[in-house]
Design an enzyme around this catalytic site. Structure first.
Site, mmCIF file in Angstrom:
data_model
loop_
_atom_site.group_PDB
_atom_site.id
_atom_site.type_symbol
_atom_site.label_atom_id
_atom_site.label_comp_id
_atom_site.label_asym_id
_atom_site.label_seq_id
_atom_site.Cartn_x
_atom_site.Cartn_y
_atom_site.Cartn_z
ATOM 1 N N HIS A 63 0.835 -1.204 0.000
ATOM 2 C CA HIS A 63 0.000 0.000 0.000
ATOM 3 C C HIS A 63 0.868 1.253 0.000
ATOM 4 O O HIS A 63 0.368 2.344 -0.255
ATOM 5 C CB HIS A 63 -1.020 -0.013 1.144
ATOM 6 C CG HIS A 63 -0.476 0.215 2.513
ATOM 7 N ND1 HIS A 63 -0.159 -0.814 3.366
ATOM 8 C CD2 HIS A 63 -0.203 1.352 3.191
ATOM 9 C CE1 HIS A 63 0.284 -0.313 4.511
ATOM 10 N NE2 HIS A 63 0.268 1.003 4.425
ATOM 11 N N ASP A 79 0.141 -7.479 0.782
ATOM 12 C CA ASP A 79 0.539 -6.102 1.061
ATOM 13 C C ASP A 79 2.063 -5.996 1.091
ATOM 14 O O ASP A 79 2.658 -5.792 2.131
ATOM 15 C CB ASP A 79 -0.067 -5.620 2.378
ATOM 16 C CG ASP A 79 0.075 -4.109 2.561
ATOM 17 O OD1 ASP A 79 0.568 -3.439 1.632
ATOM 18 O OD2 ASP A 79 -0.307 -3.608 3.637
ATOM 19 N N SER A 91 4.205 1.688 8.409
ATOM 20 C CA SER A 91 3.875 0.726 7.354
ATOM 21 C C SER A 91 5.102 0.295 6.573
ATOM 22 O O SER A 91 5.936 1.122 6.195
ATOM 23 C CB SER A 91 2.870 1.328 6.374
ATOM 24 O OG SER A 91 1.612 1.446 6.971
#
Length: 174
Positions: free
Chosen positions: A35, A65, A147
């Site tokens: 992402h 992801d 992230s």
């Protein structure tokens, strides 16, 4: 640049590097969250965007992801994870997480945090049709910008930070 350190998207946005990896042909890549890599093809190691990390080589999101950024300078690919106390951890292999395992997560917003694996093969719906499955669930906190960061136990790479609920002041699930 090492795992857990900040990477910056051309046009704005910050994520964390997970692990530096090498292909069978010897090419080096930065592994991070998909992402993150879906939002930009060019990535930098500094917020002023003067130090090029490299260009996106692939993205898998949603479903998975993860994303790969091909290093523009192979010598910049550090095989360690930054522990946010001035030291680094050598990563010597990859493994599979198990429930109850003590793990650490390194990311560029909140630094190093520890916890345990609470579940495997988790599925998360991030909204807007973005569903990711096959995830490791932990009680380690995370916040935006973490992230892509490294999840590891000792010198073993386990996974990348995808997302979570809560924060590092009150706790949460990642």
């Amino acid at each position: 640049i090492a795992g857990g350190e900040a990477i910056y998207a051309a046009g704005g946005g910050r994520c964390s590097l997970g692990f530096n990896v090498r292909s069978s042909s010897g090419a080096t890549y930065a592994l991070t969250a998909g992402h993150c890599t879906e939002i930009a093809s060019t990535w930098y190691t500094n917020s002023g965007q003067t130090s090029l990390l490299g260009t996106r080589a692939g993205t898998s999101f949603p479903g998975n992801d993860y994303g790969l950024i091909r290093h523009s300078n192979a010598s910049a690919a550090d095989g360690r994870v930054y522990l946010y106390n001035g030291s680094y951890r050598d990563i010597t292999g990859a493994g599979n997480a198990y429930v109850g395992q003590t793990v650490q997560r390194s990311g560029s917003t909140t630094g190093l945090h520890s916890g345990r694996v609470t579940g495997l093969n988790a599925t998360v719906n991030y909204g807007g049709g973005d569903i990711v499955s096959g995830l490791i669930q932990t009680n380690v906190c995370a916040e935006p910008g973490d992230s892509g960061g490294a999840l590891f136990a000792g010198s073993t790479a386990l996974g990348l930070t995808s997302g979570g609920s809560g924060n590092c002041r009150t706790g949460g699930t990642t």
